[in-house]
Design an enzyme around this catalytic site. Structure first.
Site, short mmCIF file in Angstrom:
data_model
loop_
_atom_site.label_atom_id
_atom_site.label_comp_id
_atom_site.label_asym_id
_atom_site.label_seq_id
_atom_site.Cartn_x
_atom_site.Cartn_y
_atom_site.Cartn_z
N LYS A 177 -1.39 6.54 7.99
CA LYS A 177 -0.66 6.68 6.73
C LYS A 177 -1.62 6.65 5.55
O LYS A 177 -1.52 7.46 4.61
CB LYS A 177 0.37 5.56 6.59
CG LYS A 177 1.18 5.60 5.30
CD LYS A 177 1.88 4.28 5.01
CE LYS A 177 0.88 3.25 4.51
NZ LYS A 177 1.53 2.00 4.02
N THR A 192 0.87 -1.18 0.00
CA THR A 192 0.00 0.00 0.00
C THR A 192 0.90 1.23 0.00
O THR A 192 1.42 1.63 1.03
CB THR A 192 -0.93 0.02 1.22
OG1 THR A 192 -1.71 -1.18 1.21
CG2 THR A 192 -1.87 1.21 1.17
N LYS A 240 -7.22 1.09 -3.49
CA LYS A 240 -6.86 0.57 -2.17
C LYS A 240 -6.85 1.67 -1.12
O LYS A 240 -7.30 1.48 0.03
CB LYS A 240 -5.50 -0.12 -2.21
CG LYS A 240 -5.00 -0.63 -0.85
CD LYS A 240 -5.98 -1.63 -0.24
CE LYS A 240 -5.64 -2.00 1.20
NZ LYS A 240 -4.35 -2.66 1.37
#
Length: 312
Positions: free
Chosen positions: A245, A102, A177
């Site tokens: 994040k 990711t 995502k």
């Protein structure tokens, strides 16, 4: 050059953390030849008992047909691809890189450019799930890149879970995502809010969440988070700093694309507040503890046996 469908491809795997270990195991269990690298070699060693070859640098995987990468940050992706002893630093290069990290769209585009320069196909293929979801065979993936490369790699991707969706060219799977993980945080905060509301009004968390899970609002996600919310077992599947994040990445994309995200912005602040209060190592479902604190109540484990819907 590039990758063409192969019944018995030689596979490399970079990154055997909680997720990577389970996913590499699925490829091994399917009978594939898999060589693995992890920065901390000891975390990869147990895979040798299942038939994997453990190597000491990403560069040692350069001659493999397909190499999967699952690392935790953009800098790590750069390091394992073009850094010292990186995957793309040898005379030979893999036919295909499938990156399931990711990371930002920019980091993905940079890795794709480096791979393409070596004649290597590149798919961005981030995943949705946690290690238990992988074990249950319910992992899902979004993939982007050249359609021909996706079609060639589809048999391998299908081994990783129950569904893979081709979402487009280049690196758009990264945005899919990131949007997914923003929704993950917003949904968890919303669940925490209504569950604390019900408890403060006299309803047990187990009863309230059983009702939600049996209603049209129930989902695979609400079910597998129910044990954590009821019994306050915050064994990590995804930590608060990792969620922060992804909120940062999502809100940065929203600014770039000029999409207002007021609910996501508010949730991001609550995640930051939870981290400031000390939630760093446990599962992000700890958001319910901060919600209870703000509501003036202290939660206790209910000690109820709850099915997470995943089996096993």
């Amino acid at each position: 050059m590039g990758y063409r469908a192969n019944e018995h491809p030689r596979i490399g795997w970079i990154g055997t953390g909680r997720m990577g270990f389970q996913l590499a195991s699925r490829l091994l269990d399917a009978g594939h030849d898999v060589a693995v690298y992890n920065r901390t070699r000891a975390k990869a060693e147990p895979l040798s008992a299942r038939g994997a070859t453990v190597v000491d640098t990403p560069a040692e995987l350069a001659a493999r047909d397909v190499v999967f990468i699952m690392v935790s940050a953009s800098a790590d992706l750069t390091a394992v691809t073009v850094g010292e002893n990186g995957l793309l630093t040898r005379e030979v290069a893999p036919g295909l890189i499938i990156d399931s990290s990711t990371v930002s769209v920019a980091a993905s585009a940079s890795a794709r450019e480096a791979a393409t320069g070596r004649g290597t196909d590149f798919l961005a293929a981030p995943v949705s799930g946690n290690p238990k979801v992988v074990k249950s065979g319910k992992l899902t993936l979004a993939a982007s890149g050249q359609r021909e490369a996706f079609d060639a790699a589809r048999p391998l991707l299908d081994l990783l879970g129950r569904g893979v969706t081709y979402v487009g060219e280049d690196d758009v799977a990264r945005l899919v995502k990131i949007a997914h993980n923003v929704l993950l945080g917003v949904m968890t905060q919303s669940l925490a809010e209504v569950t604390v509301l019900a408890e403060k009004g006299g309803v047990s968390r187990a009863a309230f969440l059983e009702f939600i899970n049996n209603s049209v609002m129930g989902s695979v996600f609400s079910r597998y988070k129910t044990p954590a919310l009821v019994n306050l077992d915050f064994t990590p599947t995804f930590t608060m700093p990792l969620l922060r994040k992804d909120f940062d990445l999502g809100l940065a994309a929203a600014r770039e694309l000029e999409v207002p995200m007021p609910v996501a912005s508010a949730t991001a602040q609550l995640v930051a507040e939870a981290i400031g209060a000390g939630s760093r190592e446990n599962d992000f479902a700890e958001l319910i503890l901060e919600q209870a604190r703000r509501s003036g109540i202290e939660l206790r484990p209910e000690g109820v046996s709850v099915d997470d819907g995943l089996g096993g």
